[in-house]
Motif scaffolding. Structure first.
Motif, short mmCIF file in Angstrom:
data_model
loop_
_atom_site.label_atom_id
_atom_site.label_comp_id
_atom_site.label_asym_id
_atom_site.label_seq_id
_atom_site.Cartn_x
_atom_site.Cartn_y
_atom_site.Cartn_z
N GLU A 2 0.83 -1.20 0.00
CA GLU A 2 0.00 0.00 0.00
C GLU A 2 0.87 1.26 0.00
O GLU A 2 1.89 1.31 0.67
N TYR A 3 0.42 2.27 -0.74
CA TYR A 3 1.02 3.61 -0.68
C TYR A 3 0.05 4.52 0.07
O TYR A 3 -1.16 4.45 -0.14
N ARG A 4 0.61 5.42 0.91
CA ARG A 4 -0.21 6.36 1.68
C ARG A 4 0.41 7.75 1.63
O ARG A 4 1.63 7.90 1.76
N TYR A 5 -0.43 8.75 1.50
CA TYR A 5 -0.01 10.15 1.59
C TYR A 5 -0.83 10.79 2.70
O TYR A 5 -2.06 10.69 2.71
N SER A 6 -0.16 11.44 3.65
CA SER A 6 -0.84 12.16 4.73
C SER A 6 -0.38 13.62 4.70
O SER A 6 0.77 13.92 4.42
N ARG A 7 -1.30 14.51 5.03
CA ARG A 7 -1.03 15.94 5.06
C ARG A 7 -1.48 16.52 6.40
O ARG A 7 -2.61 16.30 6.83
N TYR A 8 -0.56 17.26 7.05
CA TYR A 8 -0.83 17.92 8.33
C TYR A 8 -0.61 19.42 8.13
O TYR A 8 0.52 19.90 8.19
N GLU A 9 -1.69 20.15 7.85
CA GLU A 9 -1.62 21.58 7.53
C GLU A 9 -1.02 22.40 8.67
O GLU A 9 -0.22 23.30 8.43
N GLU A 10 -1.42 22.13 9.89
CA GLU A 10 -1.01 22.93 11.05
C GLU A 10 0.52 23.02 11.18
O GLU A 10 1.07 24.06 11.52
N LEU A 11 1.21 21.90 10.90
CA LEU A 11 2.67 21.88 11.01
C LEU A 11 3.35 21.96 9.65
O LEU A 11 4.57 21.86 9.56
N ASP A 12 2.56 22.12 8.58
CA ASP A 12 3.08 22.16 7.21
C ASP A 12 3.95 20.94 6.91
O ASP A 12 5.06 21.05 6.41
N LEU A 13 3.41 19.75 7.23
CA LEU A 13 4.14 18.49 7.03
C LEU A 13 3.38 17.59 6.07
O LEU A 13 2.15 17.53 6.09
N ASN A 14 4.14 16.87 5.27
CA ASN A 14 3.62 15.79 4.43
C ASN A 14 4.25 14.50 4.90
O ASN A 14 5.39 14.49 5.40
N ARG A 15 3.53 13.41 4.70
CA ARG A 15 4.07 12.09 5.04
C ARG A 15 3.75 11.15 3.90
O ARG A 15 2.60 11.05 3.48
N ASP A 16 4.76 10.47 3.41
CA ASP A 16 4.59 9.43 2.41
C ASP A 16 5.04 8.11 3.01
O ASP A 16 6.08 8.07 3.68
#
Length: 171
Positions: A147-161
């Motif tokens: 599985e591939y996953r992309y997460s976005r956390y706007e408050e900390l301006d972070l992306n996670r792959d």
């Protein structure tokens, strides 16, 4: 990328083993363990690490369509100077279709809550969203997935792959 290649090779090898293949439904509760590559960053920067965790969910197959809900908790070894990724909680749904006998192709999406540990300041949590997709292969009541996953956390301006492999059992 070596983890992705190794995981993909393992899944292909497993799907080529007809002795394990049995016709199975994608309906019912399931539990699994996952592990793989984790990348956390923002503004073109980031660090790699190892993600690990577990999930449980429920799927229902209607013809060749499958819908389900799931929840997950993961941790990671990802660190950058002064900060490290902590636990990640996820709740969401998935929808897919049976592309080949015993093989599900799916998309997923939902909400995630991550903890980021900052040296000297402790941890902070942040909410975000996740979407992704994968391939799951049934082996009777057991299954394997990539599985591939992309997460976005706007408050900390972070992306996670993340690219993870999972093994589980369906009840």
């Amino acid at each position: 990328m070596r983890i992705l290649a190794t995981t993909a090779l393992a899944l292909v090898a497993a799907t080529a083993a007809p002795a394990f293949a049995q016709d199975g439904s994608f309906t019912g509760p399931r539990v699994e363990v996952t592990a793989g590559w984790d990348h956390v960053g923002g503004a073109g920067e980031g660090q790699d690490g190892f993600a690990y965790g577990g999930a449980f969910g429920y799927d229902h197959q209607i013809g060749k369509a499958v819908i389900g809900a799931e929840t997950e908790i993961t941790g990671a070894t990802t660190k950058e100077a002064g900060a490290s990724a902590g636990r990640d909680l996820y709740v969401g749904g998935r929808i897919g279709f049976v592309a080949l006998p015993n093989t599900l192709v799916y998309a997923k999406g939902g909400l995630t809550n991550a903890r980021v540990n900052i040296d000297g300041l402790g941890g902070t949590t942040t909410d975000g969203y996740r979407f992704g997709g994968g391939i799951e292969r049934n082996f009777g009541k057991f299954y394997g997935k990539v599985e591939y996953r992309y997460s976005r956390y706007e408050e900390l301006d972070l992306n996670r792959d993340q690219v993870v492999a999972g093994i589980g059992v369906r009840f």
